[in-house]
Write an enzyme that holds these catalytic residues in place. Structure first.
Site, PDB file in Angstrom:
ATOM      1  N   GLY A  56     -13.028  -5.814  -8.086  1.00  0.00           N
ATOM      2  CA  GLY A  56     -12.517  -5.948  -9.452  1.00  0.00           C
ATOM      3  C   GLY A  56     -11.387  -5.022  -9.848  1.00  0.00           C
ATOM      4  O   GLY A  56     -10.576  -5.371 -10.700  1.00  0.00           O
ATOM      5  N   GLU A 111     -12.514   1.927 -11.806  1.00  0.00           N
ATOM      6  CA  GLU A 111     -13.421   0.786 -11.959  1.00  0.00           C
ATOM      7  C   GLU A 111     -12.786  -0.230 -12.914  1.00  0.00           C
ATOM      8  O   GLU A 111     -11.993   0.147 -13.786  1.00  0.00           O
ATOM      9  CB  GLU A 111     -14.766   1.323 -12.484  1.00  0.00           C
ATOM     10  CG  GLU A 111     -15.807   0.314 -12.867  1.00  0.00           C
ATOM     11  CD  GLU A 111     -16.364  -0.499 -11.710  1.00  0.00           C
ATOM     12  OE1 GLU A 111     -15.560  -1.116 -10.981  1.00  0.00           O
ATOM     13  OE2 GLU A 111     -17.591  -0.565 -11.559  1.00  0.00           O
ATOM     14  N   ASP A 112     -13.129  -1.499 -12.745  1.00  0.00           N
ATOM     15  CA  ASP A 112     -12.592  -2.514 -13.654  1.00  0.00           C
ATOM     16  C   ASP A 112     -13.324  -2.499 -14.993  1.00  0.00           C
ATOM     17  O   ASP A 112     -12.712  -2.464 -16.049  1.00  0.00           O
ATOM     18  CB  ASP A 112     -12.646  -3.918 -13.020  1.00  0.00           C
ATOM     19  CG  ASP A 112     -14.036  -4.310 -12.518  1.00  0.00           C
ATOM     20  OD1 ASP A 112     -14.958  -3.460 -12.513  1.00  0.00           O
ATOM     21  OD2 ASP A 112     -14.215  -5.474 -12.122  1.00  0.00           O
ATOM     22  N   ASP A 115     -20.399  -1.828 -17.491  1.00  0.00           N
ATOM     23  CA  ASP A 115     -21.267  -2.680 -18.305  1.00  0.00           C
ATOM     24  C   ASP A 115     -22.564  -1.897 -18.584  1.00  0.00           C
ATOM     25  O   ASP A 115     -22.655  -1.166 -19.556  1.00  0.00           O
ATOM     26  CB  ASP A 115     -21.499  -3.969 -17.500  1.00  0.00           C
ATOM     27  CG  ASP A 115     -22.330  -4.998 -18.228  1.00  0.00           C
ATOM     28  OD1 ASP A 115     -22.515  -4.875 -19.442  1.00  0.00           O
ATOM     29  OD2 ASP A 115     -22.810  -5.947 -17.570  1.00  0.00           O
ATOM     30  N   PHE A 164     -18.750 -11.662 -21.885  1.00  0.00           N
ATOM     31  CA  PHE A 164     -18.274 -11.845 -20.511  1.00  0.00           C
ATOM     32  C   PHE A 164     -16.759 -12.070 -20.512  1.00  0.00           C
ATOM     33  O   PHE A 164     -16.248 -12.927 -21.233  1.00  0.00           O
ATOM     34  CB  PHE A 164     -18.992 -13.025 -19.855  1.00  0.00           C
ATOM     35  CG  PHE A 164     -18.665 -13.165 -18.406  1.00  0.00           C
ATOM     36  CD1 PHE A 164     -19.217 -12.306 -17.466  1.00  0.00           C
ATOM     37  CD2 PHE A 164     -17.777 -14.144 -17.968  1.00  0.00           C
ATOM     38  CE1 PHE A 164     -18.896 -12.409 -16.125  1.00  0.00           C
ATOM     39  CE2 PHE A 164     -17.458 -14.261 -16.623  1.00  0.00           C
ATOM     40  CZ  PHE A 164     -18.021 -13.395 -15.704  1.00  0.00           C
ATOM     41  N   ASP A 171     -13.621 -11.335 -12.113  1.00  0.00           N
ATOM     42  CA  ASP A 171     -13.815 -12.702 -11.625  1.00  0.00           C
ATOM     43  C   ASP A 171     -14.816 -13.504 -12.451  1.00  0.00           C
ATOM     44  O   ASP A 171     -15.606 -12.971 -13.215  1.00  0.00           O
ATOM     45  CB  ASP A 171     -14.334 -12.665 -10.182  1.00  0.00           C
ATOM     46  CG  ASP A 171     -15.795 -12.203 -10.113  1.00  0.00           C
ATOM     47  OD1 ASP A 171     -16.118 -11.167 -10.731  1.00  0.00           O
ATOM     48  OD2 ASP A 171     -16.616 -12.878  -9.472  1.00  0.00           O
ATOM     49  N   ARG A 177      -9.388 -13.873 -10.673  1.00  0.00           N
ATOM     50  CA  ARG A 177      -8.969 -12.465 -10.630  1.00  0.00           C
ATOM     51  C   ARG A 177      -7.461 -12.351 -10.787  1.00  0.00           C
ATOM     52  O   ARG A 177      -6.946 -11.298 -11.135  1.00  0.00           O
ATOM     53  CB  ARG A 177      -9.374 -11.837  -9.285  1.00  0.00           C
ATOM     54  CG  ARG A 177     -10.877 -11.746  -9.061  1.00  0.00           C
ATOM     55  CD  ARG A 177     -11.137 -10.907  -7.825  1.00  0.00           C
ATOM     56  NE  ARG A 177     -12.491 -11.038  -7.316  1.00  0.00           N
ATOM     57  CZ  ARG A 177     -13.536 -10.330  -7.752  1.00  0.00           C
ATOM     58  NH1 ARG A 177     -13.389  -9.462  -8.715  1.00  0.00           N
ATOM     59  NH2 ARG A 177     -14.719 -10.490  -7.212  1.00  0.00           N
TER      60      ARG A 177
HETATM   61  P1  5GP Z   1     -22.534  -2.250 -14.235  1.00  0.00           P
HETATM   62  O1  5GP Z   1     -22.962  -1.728 -12.906  1.00  0.00           O
HETATM   63  O2  5GP Z   1     -21.847  -1.227 -15.111  1.00  0.00           O
HETATM   64  O3  5GP Z   1     -23.671  -2.928 -14.968  1.00  0.00           O
HETATM   65  O4  5GP Z   1     -21.540  -3.429 -13.981  1.00  0.00           O
HETATM   66  C1  5GP Z   1     -20.298  -3.225 -13.424  1.00  0.00           C
HETATM   67  C2  5GP Z   1     -19.844  -4.434 -12.657  1.00  0.00           C
HETATM   68  O5  5GP Z   1     -20.375  -5.646 -13.205  1.00  0.00           O
HETATM   69  C3  5GP Z   1     -18.343  -4.564 -12.748  1.00  0.00           C
HETATM   70  O6  5GP Z   1     -17.697  -3.848 -11.709  1.00  0.00           O
HETATM   71  C4  5GP Z   1     -18.152  -6.059 -12.641  1.00  0.00           C
HETATM   72  O7  5GP Z   1     -18.098  -6.440 -11.287  1.00  0.00           O
HETATM   73  C5  5GP Z   1     -19.400  -6.657 -13.241  1.00  0.00           C
HETATM   74  N1  5GP Z   1     -19.198  -7.050 -14.657  1.00  0.00           N
HETATM   75  C6  5GP Z   1     -19.773  -6.494 -15.740  1.00  0.00           C
HETATM   76  N2  5GP Z   1     -19.381  -7.099 -16.871  1.00  0.00           N
HETATM   77  C7  5GP Z   1     -18.510  -8.073 -16.487  1.00  0.00           C
HETATM   78  C8  5GP Z   1     -17.735  -9.054 -17.211  1.00  0.00           C
HETATM   79  O8  5GP Z   1     -17.751  -9.178 -18.432  1.00  0.00           O
HETATM   80  N3  5GP Z   1     -16.949  -9.870 -16.447  1.00  0.00           N
HETATM   81  C9  5GP Z   1     -16.886  -9.788 -15.092  1.00  0.00           C
HETATM   82  N4  5GP Z   1     -16.081 -10.641 -14.464  1.00  0.00           N
HETATM   83  N5  5GP Z   1     -17.598  -8.885 -14.384  1.00  0.00           N
HETATM   84  C10 5GP Z   1     -18.396  -8.038 -15.079  1.00  0.00           C
END
Ligand code: 5GP
Length: 191
Positions: A56, A111-112, A115, A164, A171, A177
């Protein structure tokens, strides 16, 4: 083969789901430039190592380091979390490790989107084993209302609602992407 509109179109249909423009290419580029300039100032006498989390962060990482006016290095890691296209499963494993030695180095993890914070808390623990001199986290996006782990994000592009999003590296089932802007899923036409 299917064509997609790479410009700032106001709407994007993915199957039956409607996404609407959320952050334009220009807004993203302006903010990434600001972050790069801020990091440049704060690491003036250092040679930071930027560690991008694949897949990402690849566009954010590429654009960010173009605004780092310092000697710097890059590397990438890849984590895997299993789940469906839109919901994280809560499990993380590493599928690609670092190639460089970060002991004694000033690391900036790129990081992208943060969440729940699970991926970043996993990375922070991994980093500790390598004894870097410092570790900071840069994330283009942060969903403050979704955070479940105690993580500190040092450089945040945009705080966004718990929705989302796709595009600019993010993605939907591995696609989209390559969009230059970020789109948000519109539920029943409401953001
Ligand atoms: P975390 O580990 O903080 O719960 O989630 C991080 C990862 O979840 C991100 O690097 C991404 O890959 C995915 N992610 C979380 N929210 C989104 C979103 O709204 N859209 C997309 N495409 N990926 C997300």
């Amino acid at each position: 083969m299917s064509r997609i509109n790479l410009d700032n179109s106001e709407e994007l249909m993915i199957g039956n789901e409607k996404f609407v423009l959320f952050l334009s290419e220009e807004e993203i580029q302006n903010r990434v430039k600001q972050l790069g300039e801020q990091i440049t100032k704060e690491y003036e006498d250092k040679v930071p190592v930027f560690i991008g989390l694949l897949n990402g962060s690849f566009l954010f990482m590429a654009d960010l380091i173009k605004h780092i006016a310092l000697d710097c290095e890059i590397d990438f890691m890849r984590l895997s979390s299993y789940g469906d296209a839109k919901i994280s499963s809560g499990k993380v494993t590493m599928v690609k490790d670092l190639n460089c030695n970060i002991t004694g180095r000033d690391v900036i993890v790129v990081e992208d989107i943060v969440d729940t914070g699970l991926s970043i808390s996993y990375i922070e623990k991994l980093m500790e084993h390598h004894n870097p001199s410092s570790v900071k986290i840069a994330s283009l996006l942060l969903k403050p209302d979704s955070l479940k782990y105690d993580v500190k994000i040092d450089y945040i592009g945009f705080k966004i609602p718990d929705k989302f999003v796709v595009g600019y590296g993010l993605d939907y089932a591995q696609k989209f992407r390559n969009l230059r802007s970020i789109y948000v899923l519109s539920e029943n036409g409401v953001l």
